[in-house]
Each structure stands twice: as C-alpha cells, then as structure tokens.
Design a protein around this motif. Structure first.
Motif, short mmCIF file in Angstrom:
data_model
loop_
_atom_site.label_atom_id
_atom_site.label_comp_id
_atom_site.label_asym_id
_atom_site.label_seq_id
_atom_site.Cartn_x
_atom_site.Cartn_y
_atom_site.Cartn_z
N PRO A 1 0.82 -1.22 0.00
CA PRO A 1 0.00 0.00 0.00
C PRO A 1 0.86 1.27 0.00
N GLU A 2 2.11 1.13 0.46
CA GLU A 2 2.98 2.32 0.52
C GLU A 2 3.40 2.79 -0.88
N TRP A 3 3.15 1.99 -1.89
CA TRP A 3 3.51 2.40 -3.25
C TRP A 3 2.42 3.26 -3.91
N PHE A 4 1.37 3.56 -3.13
CA PHE A 4 0.26 4.34 -3.68
C PHE A 4 -0.02 5.53 -2.76
N THR A 5 -0.67 6.52 -3.32
CA THR A 5 -0.99 7.70 -2.51
C THR A 5 -2.39 7.53 -1.93
N VAL A 6 -2.46 7.47 -0.63
CA VAL A 6 -3.75 7.29 0.04
C VAL A 6 -4.29 8.66 0.41
N LEU A 7 -5.52 8.90 -0.01
CA LEU A 7 -6.17 10.19 0.26
C LEU A 7 -6.63 10.23 1.73
N PRO A 8 -6.95 11.44 2.22
CA PRO A 8 -7.37 11.56 3.62
C PRO A 8 -8.51 10.61 3.99
N ASP A 9 -9.39 10.31 3.02
CA ASP A 9 -10.52 9.43 3.37
C ASP A 9 -10.16 7.95 3.27
N GLY A 10 -8.87 7.67 3.05
CA GLY A 10 -8.43 6.26 3.05
C GLY A 10 -8.48 5.61 1.68
N THR A 11 -9.01 6.31 0.68
CA THR A 11 -9.07 5.73 -0.66
C THR A 11 -7.81 6.10 -1.45
N ILE A 12 -7.66 5.46 -2.60
CA ILE A 12 -6.55 5.80 -3.50
C ILE A 12 -7.14 6.48 -4.72
N ALA A 13 -6.56 7.60 -5.10
CA ALA A 13 -7.09 8.34 -6.25
C ALA A 13 -6.74 7.61 -7.53
N TYR A 14 -7.67 7.56 -8.48
CA TYR A 14 -7.35 6.94 -9.76
C TYR A 14 -6.47 7.87 -10.59
N ALA A 15 -5.91 7.33 -11.67
CA ALA A 15 -4.97 8.10 -12.50
C ALA A 15 -5.71 9.01 -13.47
N GLU A 16 -5.02 10.07 -13.87
CA GLU A 16 -5.60 11.00 -14.84
C GLU A 16 -4.49 11.54 -15.73
N ASN A 17 -4.85 11.88 -16.96
CA ASN A 17 -3.97 12.66 -17.82
C ASN A 17 -4.90 13.71 -18.39
N PRO A 18 -5.20 14.73 -17.57
CA PRO A 18 -6.31 15.64 -17.88
C PRO A 18 -6.35 16.05 -19.34
N PRO A 19 -7.49 16.02 -19.99
CA PRO A 19 -8.81 15.75 -19.40
C PRO A 19 -9.16 14.26 -19.35
N LYS A 20 -8.21 13.39 -19.76
CA LYS A 20 -8.55 11.96 -19.77
C LYS A 20 -8.59 11.43 -18.34
#
Ligand SMILES: O=P(O)(O)O[C@H]1O[C@H](CO)[C@@H](O[C@H]2O[C@H](CO)[C@@H](O)[C@H](O)[C@H]2O)[C@H](O)[C@H]1O
Length: 656
Positions: A327-346
């Motif tokens: 789990p340390e290889w991912f960024t955990v948001l304050p609510d405990g979830t992991i944000a999905y990836a983006e390449n805005p606007p995708k």
C-alpha cells in the motif's frame, strides 16, 4: 583553468554533459567545436575518441568550416555498441602559420634577407616530422625539402618550391607538428544497435486475433492466433511488433465499451488496467495463454526478422497484487481511498498511479525485476506508457541500470506532453520517443517539426506513429483513403523510425464522436477481429503501400538517417519536398509529397543541389521508387502528383 587555447561550444553535449548523446553503430556523428587562440597563429583541432573496447584513442582531425569563423567539424563513426567518449583537442599549428606567412610575404615581394628566419623556421618544422620513427617512408622527400629551404645559393622561389608542393603539404598536414596542445573535456555518446534508429513498428492487440465464432461474435485471441498474424505483418516489411499490455486485466472498476464505466459481464476491459487475482506486471493474461506461448510468439517473430516490443505501463488496477502487498507504493487520500490516475482531461478510473517517493528502494527494485523478467523472456524493446507521469530520475536510473547488463535493450517513450518533458525524458535515457507528428499536417508545420527532429537527433530517435489506439487525427477521419497514404509516406520517410497501429491499413476512420480523436468502438475496450485478407482481395487495403514504403526504406540507406533531413522549396503549399543523404554510402533521396488528398497538385521543385553533394548546375537522373519512372533533374524541376496514382515521389538520386 580554462585551457591554453579556447575550446567552446562543443557538440554533441547533452545537458552540459550530464547525459550522454545518442547514436547507433555505423552512424556518422558530427562533432563540432569553436577553437581559437590569441594573435595571428593558426589553430587546429582533433577529435580524440574511443569505444568501449578500445585500448588506444582514435584521432580524427577536424576541418575548419571557414567563413571567417573559428568553427571546426569532423565526423566519427562508432563501430560497436556501448559508451563511447570523445574529446576535442585544440592545438597551435605552426606549419599552417608558416605556410600562410611565407605565401603572403613572397606575394608581397619580400626577398631572401627578409625571409631568412622564416625559411629556417620552416626547415626546422620539417626536420621535426622527418625525424619521427613512423615517417621513414617520407624522410627522403622531407630532407630534400628542408635542404632546399636552407640553400642560400638558390632564389627564394626555388628554395620554397618543394615545401609548398602538394606531397609535402599533405605529409605535414597528416602528421602535424602540434604545439600548445589543449585537451578538451571528455564527453560521452551512448551507441545503440542500429534498430534504435531505424525501425518500422506495427502495433496490434493479440486478443483481437481470435476471429469470430459461428454466431459472428468475436473470440478472444491467444498467443497462438497472434502468432499466425505475424506472417502478414512481416510481409508488410515491419520489423518491430508492439503489443499493448499482455497482463491480467483488472476486474475492479473495469471499463466497458467506448470508455464507459458500466461494463457488461463479457467486457474485456482496457489492457492498460494491469493486474488482477491472476497476477500483475510479470504475468500473462490467462486468456492469451502461458509464458511458454508468449516465448513461442517471440521466437516466431524473430524467425520472421521481427522483434517484439512490450508495453511497460507502471500503474495498477485496484485488484493488482501490489495494491494489497505494498500500500505504501500508492498515494492514500485523507478518506483512506486511493485516487485513480488522470492525464487531464482523460480519466483513467480503472487504474491507480504509483507513488515513487514513499518507498523508492522497494519500488525501484521491483520495477527493475519486472523489466529483467521480460528481458529473460526474450523482449529487448519496451514501449513505456505515460513516462512523463513518473519521476525523471527514476527513468534515468532504471534505463541505465538495465543497460548495464543488457545494453541492447531499447526504450520508446510515450510522452505526448510538453517539449521539456518529451525531450527531457529522451535525454535521460530513452532510445526513441513518440512525437507530435499526428498533429502536424500543414506544410510549414511539417517543416518546423522536421527541423526540430534533426535538432534533437543527439537526444534520441523520433518514432512517427501515423495513428495509435488513442489518436485518430481529424485529418484521417475526414481525409479519405488518400490521406492515409499521404500520412504513411510522410512518417516512413521523414523519420528513420515510424509506426502504424492495426486497422490503419483498412482506413478505419470513425471517431467515437465529432471532435474526438478516440476511435468508435475502440479496441482498447473490446475485441476487434479484422478480415485483412478480404480487404486486400477486394482492393480496400493500404497494405501494398505500407509494404512498398518499407521496401523503399530498406533499399535506400539515406532513409535510415535522421541528421541529414533537409527541406527544399516547392512553389506550391500543397507540395512538400525534402531530401536525405547517407554519408556512409553516398545514397541520396528526394521526397515530394502531395499533402492534398483530393486533387492533383503541381509546381516547381527547387533543389538545393549542394545539399545532395552536387554543384548548382549539375544534372542527375532521378528514379522514382514509387512508380519506377526516371527523370533528368537539375536545380529546377517540374513535379505533379495525382493522389489516385501516387501521393508521393520518393526519388533516388543517380549521379551521372
Ligand atoms: O495518457 P496517454 O494519452 O499517454 O495514454 C496512454 O496511457 C493511458 C493510461 O495507461 C492509456 O489509457 C488506456 O488505459 C487506461 C487504463 O486502463 C484507460 O483508463 C483508458 O481509458 C485507456 O485509453 C492509453 O491507451 C495509453 O496510450
């Protein structure tokens, strides 16, 4: 200390020497520098260079470029893969100084008395060369030359005659007396195997090669069915087969057809959503087969003269094994979830990006393990997905770490992003990079684009894909079949590396909606079996043109070069013309493309003949590799291209 003589503006030097420049075996690499000193004495320069296995340093004398400037150039040609070093050495050239002084003074009418010191100085320079053990062959001539300079019984003209003769000048130039030698800073050039520069890529999804069942429903392809598809790809002349990720596809947040977020039970998902219960980046999708099947696919490609390039997409589906284990290889948001990836606007709701800063050691080691795992399976080329969303120092570390043990591994960067990142990643180690080619459609845009590629030739090799699963450019959506032929001609001849994504040969041009570059019913989210044979039989295929382009590329060494791309003037903005030359073979090719897919276009092509190694008034035979026609060409040439007949002339220059 800055050095006794001035050595400035050395090239190629990348990022002040932090990164090596890049080239390939057999390539003529131009070395340039500005070399100067105080006063009126002549200076000269040498490139001192050595390859990875060299015991001695090779020396190549540089040529002054003239024009009243102090710029010098030389070409070096590496003959082995690996890290090469070069250095520009500057030195004072007393022989050139002497020659100039004597010629000028004699022309000004100065006599023996005024020239006495000059004549003795010249004799001493000649003595120094004559005394060298390796100049035994030239000694007799040099002694005669020095004796004549000292013979005060003869008139000045006779005393200097031998020294000014061509043989003595040649000896003194080739074996110079070098004074005040000033060594420049060593620079590095990484030399890859030739495919790093010269390659023709074909991208296809193995899972789409299963055909259809009796009900006409697509059947999931396997490595076995994909292997059968290889003959057709090889017949078109491609030499790299690029596969989108072949790993298990995540089930959590899987995407449905046309990028919807509501998949049906049979939807296959995006292959870039890597990882599921069956495994992650080191596993193969069970529906495609086994690791052994994959190795069989690689072996068959190799038998056909092709290499397999694998996608390396560092991201994870939510059910990728790494997510639970690290789990340390991912960024955990304050609510405990992991944000999905983006390449805005995708939005990539089906993948989690990796965080490279929490546990760099662990993540670096694992990514290296994954790359080497595929290297062991026979993969030597990686197409790296979205590298600009990962830290540059990570790529710099990973690429050079892999090359420490496997110098033949090549990396293509898929960084459709701002120039600083695109070229920055190339400099950090990527072998090839995707470019803005698909978006450069007008003549002036293409000229600027082409010149930019040449300017970055020391960074990496541009790979001009005509389309990708993400990019169906408007010009292809609306330009008709001739536009497909035009874009292929440009990509295949502007750059030594180009690429085609499957379906291009069928003129697939339907966008998911007006204004979008996404394909309708994109293969990224569903199986897309295609009947290439029927299309070919019925004359609805671009395959013959793709094959011919690849044949011409192989036949004309000039097209394997990047540095010599130059544009020529045509007095019609629908026609673009450029040439390439190959310094090794002397091959030269002129390309003229009609950018208008709808109508015939004509104009006068004004060739810059010196760029092709000719004088302005020379004439040559131009043989069109497309139609087989030959023309008597010179500086000004009439050209006309009818799209229904040929969208381009690819003209081999045959000197008389
Ligand atoms: O962001 P890019 O334009 O560079 O595109 C590349 O990376 C994308 C993410 O990997 C990839 O996108 C595809 O896979 C995603 C993950 O499964 C999915 O959410 C996207 O809808 C799909 O287009 C893209 O194909 C690749 O070229």
């Amino acid at each position: 200390m800055s050095g006794r003589l001035g050595i400035d503006d050395v090239s190629p030097v990348i990022s002040c020497g932090r990164d090596p420049a890049k080239a390939v075996v057999g390539e003529h690499i131009p070395i340039q520098a500005t070399v100067w000193r105080e006063g009126h004495d002549a200076v000269a320069a040498t490139v001192a260079w050595r390859g990875p296995g060299d015991r001695t340093t090779r020396q190549t004398r540089m040529t002054p470029l003239g024009g009243g400037l102090d710029d010098f150039a030389a070409a070096i040609v590496p003959d082995a893969e690996g890290m090469w070093t070069f250095r520009v050495d500057a030195w004072s050239d007393p022989w050139a100084t002497w020659l100039h002084a004597v010629e000028v003074k004699v022309a000004a009418g100065q006599g023996a008395a005024e020239l006495a010191n000059d004549l003795e100085s010249g004799a001493r320079l000649i003595d120094r060369v004559a005394r060298r053990p390796d100049r035994r062959r030239d000694r007799e001539l040099l002694v005669i030359s020095a004796e004549a300079l000292r013979d005060s019984d003869r008139p000045v003209a006779e005393r200097i005659a031998v020294s000014l003769s061509e043989p003595v000048r040649r000896i003194m130039h080739q074996h110079p007396v070098r004074e005040l030698v000033t060594k420049g800073k060593p620079q590095r050039i990484w030399v890859d195997r030739e495919r790093a520069r010269f390659s023709s890529w074909y991208e296809f999804f193995p899972r789409s090669t299963g055909g259809v069942d009796t009900a006409g429903e697509p059947v999931h392809g396997t490595f076995a069915t994909a292997t059968r598809a290889l003959d057709r790809v090889a017949a078109m002349g491609f030499d790299v087969v690029y596969l989108p990720p072949i790993h298990p596809v995540g089930r959590v947040n899987r995407k449905g057809r046309n990028n919807t977020l509501t998949p049906g039970p049979t939807d296959v998902g995006s292959p870039w959503a890597i990882g599921a219960a069956e495994g992650g980046h080191d596993a193969v999708h069970p529906d495609l087969g086994t690791m052994e099947d994959f190795k069989g696919f690689v072996a068959r490609a190799s038998d056909l003269g092709m290499e397999v390039a694998l996608d390396f997409a560092l991201q994870c589906a939510p059910d990728h094994p790494w997510v639970a284990a690290h789990p340390e290889w991912f960024t955990v948001l304050p609510d405990g979830t992991i944000a999905y990836a983006e390449n805005p606007p995708k939005k990539y709701q089906d993948i989690y990006p990796l965080n490279f800063d929490n546990d760099p050691e662990g993540l670096y080691a694992e990514t290296l393990r994954v790359v080497l795992h595929w290297v062991e399976a026979g993969v030597r080329i990686f197409r790296v997905d979205n590298p600009h969303t990962k830290p540059p120092d990570f790529w710099n570390w990973l690429i050079w770490k892999v090359k420490e043990t496997h110098p033949d591994v090549l990396f293509l960067s898929e960084a459709f992003t701002r120039p600083a990142r695109m070229f920055g990643l190339a400099k950090r180690g990527f072998t090839q990079y995707y470019t803005y080619f698909t978006w450069r459609t007008h003549k002036q845009e293409i000229i600027e684009f082409g010149n930019e590629l040449v300017a970055h030739a020391d960074d990496a090799t541009p790979n001009l894909f005509v389309n990708t699963p993400d990019i169906l450019h408007a010009s292809l959506q609306h330009g008709g079949p001739a536009m497909f032929a035009v874009r292929a001609a440009l990509a295949a001849t502007l750059s030594p590396s180009w690429g085609v994504y499957s379906g291009y040969e069928l003129f697939e041009h339907q966008a998911v909606r007006e204004g979008s570059e996404e394909y309708l019913d994109s293969e990224k989210y569903e199986l897309r079996p295609r009947d290439f044979d029927a299309a070919l039989r019925e004359g609805r295929s671009l395959e013959p043109w793709l094959r011919r382009l690849n044949e011409i590329r192989r036949a004309r060494p000039a097209l394997s070069r990047l540095r010599t791309l130059r544009f020529h003037h045509v007095d019609n903005d629908a026609l673009i013309a450029y040439s390439k030359t190959d310094p090794a073979t002397g091959d030269a090719v002129v390309v003229v493309v009609n950018l208008d897919p709808n109508s015939g276009q004509e104009g006068t092509l004004w060739l810059d003949l010196p760029l092709l190694g000719m004088d302005w008034t020379d004439r040559f035979i131009g043989r069109d590799e497309v139609t087989g026609e030959t023309w008597d060409w010179g500086q000004a040439n009439f050209v006309r291209l009818e799209p229904h007949r040929a969208v381009a002339h690819i003209v081999a220059v045959e000197r008389r």
